[in-house]
Design a protein around this motif. Structure first.
Motif, PDB file in Angstrom:
ATOM      1  N   GLN A  78      65.017  91.918 -42.428  1.00 56.31           N
ATOM      2  CA  GLN A  78      66.108  92.372 -41.559  1.00 56.31           C
ATOM      3  C   GLN A  78      65.625  93.150 -40.338  1.00 56.31           C
ATOM      4  O   GLN A  78      66.405  93.839 -39.683  1.00 56.31           O
ATOM      5  N   LEU A  79      64.354  93.030 -40.005  1.00 53.92           N
ATOM      6  CA  LEU A  79      63.812  93.825 -38.894  1.00 53.92           C
ATOM      7  C   LEU A  79      64.461  93.516 -37.550  1.00 53.92           C
ATOM      8  O   LEU A  79      64.598  94.406 -36.719  1.00 53.92           O
ATOM      9  N   LEU A  80      64.858  92.265 -37.334  1.00 53.23           N
ATOM     10  CA  LEU A  80      65.511  91.947 -36.052  1.00 53.23           C
ATOM     11  C   LEU A  80      66.760  92.798 -35.872  1.00 53.23           C
ATOM     12  O   LEU A  80      67.025  93.303 -34.788  1.00 53.23           O
ATOM     13  N   LYS A  81      67.512  92.942 -36.938  1.00 54.59           N
ATOM     14  CA  LYS A  81      68.733  93.735 -36.883  1.00 54.59           C
ATOM     15  C   LYS A  81      68.405  95.232 -36.879  1.00 54.59           C
ATOM     16  O   LYS A  81      68.944  95.992 -36.081  1.00 54.59           O
ATOM     17  N   GLU A  82      67.517  95.646 -37.786  1.00 56.83           N
ATOM     18  CA  GLU A  82      67.226  97.064 -37.968  1.00 56.83           C
ATOM     19  C   GLU A  82      66.475  97.681 -36.790  1.00 56.83           C
ATOM     20  O   GLU A  82      66.773  98.799 -36.388  1.00 56.83           O
ATOM     21  N   GLU A  83      65.495  96.982 -36.247  1.00 55.39           N
ATOM     22  CA  GLU A  83      64.667  97.574 -35.194  1.00 55.39           C
ATOM     23  C   GLU A  83      65.077  97.172 -33.787  1.00 55.39           C
ATOM     24  O   GLU A  83      64.906  97.935 -32.854  1.00 55.39           O
ATOM     25  N   LEU A  84      65.592  95.948 -33.640  1.00 57.47           N
ATOM     26  CA  LEU A  84      65.971  95.494 -32.301  1.00 57.47           C
ATOM     27  C   LEU A  84      67.482  95.533 -32.073  1.00 57.47           C
ATOM     28  O   LEU A  84      67.934  95.400 -30.945  1.00 57.47           O
ATOM     29  N   GLY A  85      68.250  95.662 -33.142  1.00 61.62           N
ATOM     30  CA  GLY A  85      69.699  95.626 -32.994  1.00 61.62           C
ATOM     31  C   GLY A  85      70.223  94.226 -32.701  1.00 61.62           C
ATOM     32  O   GLY A  85      71.337  94.071 -32.189  1.00 61.62           O
TER      33      GLY A  85
END
Length: 119
Positions: A78-85
């Motif tokens: 989920q890094l795209l959502k968590e870190e980049l929004g």
């Protein structure tokens, strides 16, 4: 090659960076190295090197992209959502080329995170 910054990842997601460069960023992260005589895969993980002696075109290859997805650590999915929004694409944007670019961006984000924390 562009640096692996948030701006570069957004350029991948927004289709502003050409496919060849996006592929090359992932190939580099996987350990592929281009030489005068072709590709050196001696630094590539065995499971990748056996299946793909030369780096695959992730934009064109669903099986390679599936393997790339599976290689992302569960805690990094989920890094795209968590870190980049990143909120994802709209329904009219859900085409294989863009979704594969999102997978590549997520893999690169996971790779970057692992490099920063030392694995």
């Amino acid at each position: 090659m562009p640096p692996l910054t948030d701006d570069t990842l957004w350029a991948i997601l927004n289709d502003e960076l050409d496919d060849n460069t996006v592929n090359r960023l992932v190939w580099q992260g996987l350990g592929y190295c281009e030489t005068e005589n072709g590709w050196d895969n001696s630094a590539v993980a065995t499971d990748w090197a056996e299946k793909y002696p030369e780096p695959p075109n992730f934009i064109e290859s669903r099986p390679a992209t599936v393997q790339l997805t599976r290689s992302i650590l569960p805690e990094h999915k989920q890094l795209l959502k968590e870190e980049l929004g990143f909120k994802g694409y709209t329904v009219d944007q859900l085409i294989p080329r863009l979704t594969r670019r999102a997978t590549m961006a997520n893999w690169l984000l996971s790779y970057r995170k692992q490099q920063v924390v030392g694995g």
